[in-house]
Design a protein around this motif. Structure first.
Motif, PDB file in Angstrom:
ATOM      1  N   TYR A  24       0.831  -1.198   0.000  1.00 12.71           N
ATOM      2  CA  TYR A  24       0.000   0.000   0.000  1.00 12.71           C
ATOM      3  C   TYR A  24       0.871   1.255   0.000  1.00 12.71           C
ATOM      4  O   TYR A  24       0.585   2.228  -0.715  1.00 12.71           O
ATOM      5  N   TYR A  74      -4.118  -5.606  -6.226  1.00 10.14           N
ATOM      6  CA  TYR A  74      -4.181  -5.354  -4.779  1.00 10.14           C
ATOM      7  C   TYR A  74      -5.604  -5.226  -4.233  1.00 10.14           C
ATOM      8  O   TYR A  74      -5.898  -5.802  -3.170  1.00 10.14           O
ATOM      9  N   ALA A  92      -6.872  -7.241  -0.961  1.00 12.89           N
ATOM     10  CA  ALA A  92      -7.118  -6.531   0.296  1.00 12.89           C
ATOM     11  C   ALA A  92      -8.506  -6.844   0.835  1.00 12.89           C
ATOM     12  O   ALA A  92      -8.698  -7.008   2.052  1.00 12.89           O
ATOM     13  N   THR A 148      -5.299  -2.278   4.184  1.00 16.80           N
ATOM     14  CA  THR A 148      -5.982  -1.038   3.821  1.00 16.80           C
ATOM     15  C   THR A 148      -6.683  -1.215   2.487  1.00 16.80           C
ATOM     16  O   THR A 148      -6.043  -1.597   1.493  1.00 16.80           O
ATOM     17  N   THR A 208      -8.572  -0.029  -0.915  1.00 14.06           N
ATOM     18  CA  THR A 208      -8.349   1.072  -1.852  1.00 14.06           C
ATOM     19  C   THR A 208      -9.618   1.314  -2.652  1.00 14.06           C
ATOM     20  O   THR A 208     -10.529   0.496  -2.683  1.00 14.06           O
TER      21      THR A 208
END
Length: 404
Positions: free
Chosen positions: A334, A353, A357, A370, A372
């Motif tokens: 991240y 990603y 995630a 985290t 996005t």
């Protein structure tokens, strides 16, 4: 006075109609003379059986001389046998049994040792005659689940020589342009590239690195070697950036054509710095490399996370192990995506990603990774797609049943 010749008398019993018949007893069970057509059929049948049985017999003899206990006479025509009359006569009369030949075992052992060496293909590529210092066979034969993850070496370990390199098995000829092939050939033989030992390309395209996954001690030394190169971090970053820039120009046609080797190599070169940091992540509680913990873990999800920068998405049915190492890895990713220097080159990571995630957060909690906003609005996590498909099929089935 003319004297007439003697009378010929009666013809012999074995002459009938001017044809000499063999002087044998004739019985009712005697075979009648065969017609030419019947004789041809019999010869044809015998020929077919001969053609079938002779090769089978030869194969059995060959197999017995190599793999089974057999009479020594079977070796009379072997490659090692003397072809003199005395030698052939002596072997033909020797019917004492002896063991099978060790040649097959020796040859197979030689092939296995060559194929199992992580650096053999590299040596053939570079022309190096250096011997590999791979781990003993007794260690590699232990199942990975029974091996203990070694700690990070406190002093330089014995590295395999030559060190595993990308494209060490072979360099594909499937290029759209000669300039791209020349680029790869030069890059893989350049000290500036080989000395930097790019973890991203080792993970993507190294047979030696893949073989080392079965030997944690050897893999530990290799990972240490990628984190401790003779060229410092700054120098390797500059070298790999140069190769990445030149690949764009030398392989322009291949990149346009979607050549997988060119496209994937560019992705790996752009992710060099990030994946070097990822490969060198340490689990502080055990003082081991996180990557080795992932390889050792029976849950393959930990290793899936290492392929995200290469554009490899997580499988739909992945269940995260929620390890501390993977949490650190996602934090590293991240941060790199939002870094002004690394971010622009990590387009593949930005695509892979978000779904990873979401899976990590769903399994391990909101603080594990985290999320996005890179995923298009309205997009669903990968793991919800099968459920949505099933629900749609159920609705369609109910609707069809309800129709009169």
């Amino acid at each position: 006075m003319f004297t007439p010749p003697p009378s010929p008398g009666l013809p012999p019993n074995n002459v009938k109609d001017g044809i000499l018949v063999p002087d044998v007893a004739v019985s009712g069970s005697a075979d009648h003379p065969m017609s030419p057509k019947t004789l041809k059929r019999r010869i044809g049948r015998r020929t077919r059986w001969t053609v079938m049985l002779v090769p089978m017999a030869l194969m059995l003899i060959t197999a017995s001389t190599r793999y089974l206990t057999h009479p020594a006479a079977f070796d009379m025509f072997s490659e090692s046998a003397s072809l003199t009359w005395e030698g052939l006569s002596e072997r033909a009369s020797n019917w004492t049994p002896h063991k099978r030949h060790p040649l097959a075992e020796a040859a197979l052992a030689g092939v296995a040792s060559t194929a199992g060496s992580p650096s053999s293909s590299v040596a053939s590529l570079t022309g190096s005659g250096a011997a590999s210092s791979a781990a003993p066979a007794s260690t590699s034969e232990i199942p990975i689940s029974a091996q203990t993850v070694p700690t990070i070496p406190s002093s330089p370990p014995a590295l395999p020589t030559p060190f595993p390199q990308p494209f060490d098995s072979s360099l594909s000829q499937n290029f759209s342009s000669l300039s791209c092939f020349n680029f790869f050939s030069n890059m893989t033989n350049t000290v500036a590239f080989r000395s930097c030992r790019p973890f991203s390309l080792l993970l993507q395209a190294s047979e030696g690195f893949l073989d080392a996954q079965e030997n944690l001690q050897l893999l530990n030394n290799i990972v240490w070697g990628t984190c401790n190169t003779s060229i410092d971090d700054e120098g390797c970053s500059a070298n790999i950036a140069w190769f990445s820039s030149n690949l764009v120009s030398a392989c322009a046609i291949d990149l346009k054509d979607g050549n997988a080797m060119a496209v994937n190599t560019q992705i790996a070169l752009n992710a060099f710095n990030l994946m070097r940091d990822a490969g060198c992540l340490v689990d502080p509680t055990t003082n081991t490399y996180c990557y080795l913990d992932a390889v050792r873990n029976s849950n393959p999800s930990d290793t899936y996370f290492y392929s995200l920068p290469l554009g490899v998405s997580m499988p739909n049915n992945t269940i995260a192990s929620c390890s501390a190492c993977t949490k650190s890895l996602m934090t590293l990713y991240y941060g790199a995506m939002n870094d002004a220097t690394q971010g622009p080159g990590l387009t593949s990571l930005k695509a892979s990603y978000p779904s990873a995630a979401k899976i990590a957060v769903a399994d391990c909690g909101t603080g594990y990774a985290t999320l996005t906003t890179a995923t298009p609005s309205g997009a669903l996590p990968l793991r919800t797609v099968p459920g949505l498909l099933l629900s749609t099929l159920v609705v369609i089935a109910v609707t069809l049943i309800a129709i009169p």
